[in-house]
Design a protein around this motif. Structure first.
Motif, PDB file in Angstrom:
ATOM      1  N   GLU A 227       0.819  -1.209   0.000  1.00  0.00           N
ATOM      2  CA  GLU A 227       0.000   0.000   0.000  1.00  0.00           C
ATOM      3  C   GLU A 227       0.859   1.268   0.000  1.00  0.00           C
ATOM      4  O   GLU A 227       0.608   2.219  -0.760  1.00  0.00           O
ATOM      5  N   LEU A 228       1.883   1.280   0.851  1.00  0.00           N
ATOM      6  CA  LEU A 228       2.720   2.473   0.979  1.00  0.00           C
ATOM      7  C   LEU A 228       3.579   2.718  -0.261  1.00  0.00           C
ATOM      8  O   LEU A 228       3.824   3.877  -0.623  1.00  0.00           O
ATOM      9  N   ARG A 229       4.026   1.658  -0.908  1.00  0.00           N
ATOM     10  CA  ARG A 229       4.759   1.840  -2.167  1.00  0.00           C
ATOM     11  C   ARG A 229       3.913   2.624  -3.161  1.00  0.00           C
ATOM     12  O   ARG A 229       4.388   3.554  -3.819  1.00  0.00           O
ATOM     13  N   GLN A 230       2.640   2.236  -3.260  1.00  0.00           N
ATOM     14  CA  GLN A 230       1.742   2.915  -4.195  1.00  0.00           C
ATOM     15  C   GLN A 230       1.447   4.344  -3.751  1.00  0.00           C
ATOM     16  O   GLN A 230       1.453   5.280  -4.564  1.00  0.00           O
ATOM     17  N   MET A 231       1.209   4.545  -2.469  1.00  0.00           N
ATOM     18  CA  MET A 231       0.850   5.872  -1.978  1.00  0.00           C
ATOM     19  C   MET A 231       2.028   6.842  -2.079  1.00  0.00           C
ATOM     20  O   MET A 231       1.844   8.026  -2.379  1.00  0.00           O
ATOM     21  N   VAL A 232       3.239   6.342  -1.848  1.00  0.00           N
ATOM     22  CA  VAL A 232       4.432   7.184  -2.035  1.00  0.00           C
ATOM     23  C   VAL A 232       4.588   7.553  -3.508  1.00  0.00           C
ATOM     24  O   VAL A 232       4.876   8.708  -3.851  1.00  0.00           O
ATOM     25  N   LYS A 233       4.371   6.566  -4.364  1.00  0.00           N
ATOM     26  CA  LYS A 233       4.467   6.793  -5.810  1.00  0.00           C
ATOM     27  C   LYS A 233       3.463   7.847  -6.268  1.00  0.00           C
ATOM     28  O   LYS A 233       3.772   8.703  -7.119  1.00  0.00           O
ATOM     29  N   GLN A 234       2.261   7.813  -5.702  1.00  0.00           N
ATOM     30  CA  GLN A 234       1.218   8.775  -6.091  1.00  0.00           C
ATOM     31  C   GLN A 234       1.577  10.204  -5.677  1.00  0.00           C
ATOM     32  O   GLN A 234       1.167  11.170  -6.321  1.00  0.00           O
ATOM     33  N   ASN A 235       2.298  10.303  -4.550  1.00  0.00           N
ATOM     34  CA  ASN A 235       2.699  11.612  -4.010  1.00  0.00           C
ATOM     35  C   ASN A 235       1.490  12.516  -3.770  1.00  0.00           C
ATOM     36  O   ASN A 235       1.505  13.710  -4.089  1.00  0.00           O
ATOM     37  N   ASN A 236       0.455  11.899  -3.187  1.00  0.00           N
ATOM     38  CA  ASN A 236      -0.778  12.644  -2.955  1.00  0.00           C
ATOM     39  C   ASN A 236      -1.287  12.474  -1.520  1.00  0.00           C
ATOM     40  O   ASN A 236      -2.439  12.743  -1.225  1.00  0.00           O
ATOM     41  N   GLY A 237      -0.417  11.996  -0.621  1.00  0.00           N
ATOM     42  CA  GLY A 237      -0.809  11.812   0.771  1.00  0.00           C
ATOM     43  C   GLY A 237      -1.792  10.669   0.938  1.00  0.00           C
ATOM     44  O   GLY A 237      -1.881   9.764   0.108  1.00  0.00           O
ATOM     45  N   GLY A 238      -2.549  10.703   2.027  1.00  0.00           N
ATOM     46  CA  GLY A 238      -3.541   9.671   2.295  1.00  0.00           C
ATOM     47  C   GLY A 238      -3.554   9.277   3.757  1.00  0.00           C
ATOM     48  O   GLY A 238      -2.869   9.886   4.596  1.00  0.00           O
ATOM     49  N   ALA A 239      -4.334   8.270   4.073  1.00  0.00           N
ATOM     50  CA  ALA A 239      -4.467   7.819   5.462  1.00  0.00           C
ATOM     51  C   ALA A 239      -4.644   6.310   5.507  1.00  0.00           C
ATOM     52  O   ALA A 239      -5.277   5.715   4.620  1.00  0.00           O
ATOM     53  N   ILE A 240      -4.085   5.716   6.552  1.00  0.00           N
ATOM     54  CA  ILE A 240      -4.184   4.275   6.766  1.00  0.00           C
ATOM     55  C   ILE A 240      -4.629   4.034   8.207  1.00  0.00           C
ATOM     56  O   ILE A 240      -4.136   4.691   9.129  1.00  0.00           O
ATOM     57  N   VAL A 241      -5.547   3.103   8.384  1.00  0.00           N
ATOM     58  CA  VAL A 241      -5.946   2.661   9.721  1.00  0.00           C
ATOM     59  C   VAL A 241      -5.737   1.158   9.804  1.00  0.00           C
ATOM     60  O   VAL A 241      -6.214   0.407   8.949  1.00  0.00           O
ATOM     61  N   ASN A 242      -5.021   0.724  10.825  1.00  0.00           N
ATOM     62  CA  ASN A 242      -4.790  -0.694  11.069  1.00  0.00           C
ATOM     63  C   ASN A 242      -5.646  -1.162  12.241  1.00  0.00           C
ATOM     64  O   ASN A 242      -5.720  -0.472  13.266  1.00  0.00           O
ATOM     65  N   ILE A 243      -6.273  -2.311  12.094  1.00  0.00           N
ATOM     66  CA  ILE A 243      -7.047  -2.851  13.212  1.00  0.00           C
ATOM     67  C   ILE A 243      -6.117  -3.637  14.122  1.00  0.00           C
ATOM     68  O   ILE A 243      -5.505  -4.627  13.724  1.00  0.00           O
ATOM     69  N   GLY A 244      -6.008  -3.138  15.346  1.00  0.00           N
ATOM     70  CA  GLY A 244      -5.250  -3.835  16.378  1.00  0.00           C
ATOM     71  C   GLY A 244      -6.208  -4.522  17.331  1.00  0.00           C
ATOM     72  O   GLY A 244      -7.172  -5.166  16.927  1.00  0.00           O
ATOM     73  N   SER A 245      -5.999  -4.333  18.617  1.00  0.00           N
ATOM     74  CA  SER A 245      -6.835  -4.972  19.635  1.00  0.00           C
ATOM     75  C   SER A 245      -6.361  -4.504  20.999  1.00  0.00           C
ATOM     76  O   SER A 245      -5.242  -3.998  21.142  1.00  0.00           O
ATOM     77  N   ILE A 246      -7.196  -4.707  22.016  1.00  0.00           N
ATOM     78  CA  ILE A 246      -6.699  -4.512  23.375  1.00  0.00           C
ATOM     79  C   ILE A 246      -5.485  -5.410  23.609  1.00  0.00           C
ATOM     80  O   ILE A 246      -4.613  -5.096  24.415  1.00  0.00           O
ATOM     81  N   ALA A 247      -5.427  -6.525  22.846  1.00  0.00           N
ATOM     82  CA  ALA A 247      -4.295  -7.440  22.960  1.00  0.00           C
ATOM     83  C   ALA A 247      -3.009  -6.842  22.399  1.00  0.00           C
ATOM     84  O   ALA A 247      -1.933  -7.405  22.569  1.00  0.00           O
ATOM     85  N   GLY A 248      -3.122  -5.692  21.736  1.00  0.00           N
ATOM     86  CA  GLY A 248      -1.947  -4.975  21.275  1.00  0.00           C
ATOM     87  C   GLY A 248      -1.530  -3.887  22.240  1.00  0.00           C
ATOM     88  O   GLY A 248      -0.529  -3.197  22.024  1.00  0.00           O
ATOM     89  N   LEU A 249      -2.307  -3.728  23.326  1.00  0.00           N
ATOM     90  CA  LEU A 249      -2.029  -2.698  24.329  1.00  0.00           C
ATOM     91  C   LEU A 249      -1.783  -3.309  25.710  1.00  0.00           C
ATOM     92  O   LEU A 249      -1.152  -2.691  26.567  1.00  0.00           O
ATOM     93  N   THR A 250      -2.318  -4.513  25.920  1.00  0.00           N
ATOM     94  CA  THR A 250      -2.182  -5.213  27.201  1.00  0.00           C
ATOM     95  C   THR A 250      -1.950  -6.697  26.928  1.00  0.00           C
ATOM     96  O   THR A 250      -1.835  -7.107  25.776  1.00  0.00           O
ATOM     97  N   GLY A 251      -1.921  -7.493  27.966  1.00  0.00           N
ATOM     98  CA  GLY A 251      -1.915  -8.943  27.791  1.00  0.00           C
ATOM     99  C   GLY A 251      -3.336  -9.448  27.632  1.00  0.00           C
ATOM    100  O   GLY A 251      -4.303  -8.740  27.933  1.00  0.00           O
ATOM    101  N   LEU A 252      -3.494 -10.659  27.135  1.00  0.00           N
ATOM    102  CA  LEU A 252      -4.799 -11.300  27.014  1.00  0.00           C
ATOM    103  C   LEU A 252      -4.558 -12.789  27.239  1.00  0.00           C
ATOM    104  O   LEU A 252      -4.044 -13.479  26.364  1.00  0.00           O
ATOM    105  N   GLY A 253      -4.900 -13.257  28.418  1.00  0.00           N
ATOM    106  CA  GLY A 253      -4.536 -14.605  28.837  1.00  0.00           C
ATOM    107  C   GLY A 253      -4.925 -15.697  27.855  1.00  0.00           C
ATOM    108  O   GLY A 253      -5.992 -15.664  27.265  1.00  0.00           O
ATOM    109  N   GLY A 254      -4.020 -16.660  27.696  1.00  0.00           N
ATOM    110  CA  GLY A 254      -4.332 -17.857  26.922  1.00  0.00           C
ATOM    111  C   GLY A 254      -4.170 -17.726  25.428  1.00  0.00           C
ATOM    112  O   GLY A 254      -4.448 -18.680  24.697  1.00  0.00           O
ATOM    113  N   ASN A 255      -3.708 -16.559  24.936  1.00  0.00           N
ATOM    114  CA  ASN A 255      -3.579 -16.386  23.484  1.00  0.00           C
ATOM    115  C   ASN A 255      -2.293 -15.626  23.153  1.00  0.00           C
ATOM    116  O   ASN A 255      -2.332 -14.491  22.668  1.00  0.00           O
TER     117      ASN A 255
END
Length: 326
Positions: free
Chosen positions: A178-206
């Motif tokens: 995605e970023l290769r294309q967006m850099v090539k376009q030279n027109n900016g943009g926005a990206i949102v990635n879906i994380g989780s509470i599991a990316g901010l804290t622990g989550l037992g058993g996983n």
């Protein structure tokens, strides 16, 4: 004094979890059909994992707001059905059958987006798994144990490798294409990635899910640093329980594993710390203990993709109903 006494009684009731629902005020979820007309007119948004759940809700709302939509997903039938829903609204959309853990698939989804709509203006990276079990597989705990989440000393390579391949490597491969294309376009943009509470804290058993979602948080921050000079903003959303097919399947798996654990007298004696906390502030306070909805998550996601979030990048937004507050 009377007012103070009443206040203390009310506080004590809340602390012990026995507050009367008579005084509860539930927060209504944003309607599923809510949208902001014209917000993405003429823009093209790529959504990985857009066949169902949060990705689907975001794709449909973005289409209503004027965006051309490209959905990339391993779930072919559901992905094509979502595309048809969007087209019935009179909007433009294409589906790409893709596995984000494969570089060739990530390159292809970007190529198809550009071929159909000229460029990519926004991205939602929503593709993800909870464990190594295929997302469309019927749950059979006995047959799927090697692919299922488990504490580290019981976890298998099959579980770890597939979870990391989709959630961590898949996020990297998606961002790279995605970023290769967006850099090539030279027109900016926005990206949102879906994380989780599991990316901010622990989550037992996983452990693999937690490790992979922490990787999402790290990739988000790193990308935000590297691509700000190109006018590209990169953020993540990190939710707790949200009513989707993936979370409902996870609850079922946990329930089955608990039953299995109870059969072993020795395991049954060991406290399961995975359940120290099971709800965030808003879910606990709600009279029906409702989970978040895909529409609620889509609302924040599309805000972050829109010009309204022009000063936000590198943020790991906790869209978790207060889970990580305590």
């Amino acid at each position: 004094m009377i007012k103070l006494a009443l206040s203390l009684v009310a506080s004590a009731a809340l602390i012990t979890g026995i507050a009367s629902t008579t005084y509860a005020l539930d927060i209504e979820a944003i309607p599923d059909n809510y949208y902001v007309p014209g917000r993405f007119d003429g823009k093209t948004i790529l959504v990985t994992g857009g066949a169902r759940g949060i990705g689907k809700a975001s794709a449909i709302r973005a289409a209503k707001e004027g965006a051309n939509i490209v959905i990339a997903d391993v779930l072919k039938n559901e992905g094509e059905e979502t595309i048809q829903e969007i087209r019935k609204l009179g909007k433009r959309a294409v589906f790409v059958h893709a596995d984000v853990s494969k570089t060739t698939d990530c390159d292809r989804m970007v190529d198809i987006a550009v071929k159909n709509f000229g460029q990519i203006d926004g991205v939602l990276n929503a593709a993800g798994v909870m464990d190594g079990i295929p997302p469309d597989a019927k749950i059979d705990i006995e047959k799927q144990k090697k692919q299922l989440f488990a504490p580290i000393h019981e976890a298998t390579d099959e579980y770890w490798n597939r979870t990391m391949a989709v959630n961590a490597t898949g996020m990297f491969c998606s961002l790279r294409s995605e970023l290769r294309q967006m850099v090539k376009q030279n027109n900016g943009g926005a990206i949102v990635n879906i994380g989780s509470i599991a990316g901010l804290t622990g989550l037992g058993g996983n452990p693999a899910y937690v490790a992979s979602k922490h990787a999402v948080s790290g990739l988000t921050k790193n990308a935000a640093m590297d691509y700000a000079p190109y006018g590209i903003r990169v953020n993540s959303v990190n939710m707790a329980a949200t009513k989707t097919a993936m979370t409902q399947a996870a609850f079922k798996k946990v329930s089955e594993l608990q039953k299995d654990r109870a059969k072993d007298p020795e395991l049954a004696k060991i406290p399961n710390t995975s359940f120290i906390k099971s709800q965030g502030l808003l879910q606990f306070s709600d009279s029906k203990h409702r989970e978040a909805t895909p529409a609620e998550q889509a609302s924040v996601i599309l805000f972050l993709l829109s010009p309204e979030a022009s000063n936000i990048t590198g943020a790991t937004w906790a869209t978790d109903g207060g889970w990580t507050t305590f």
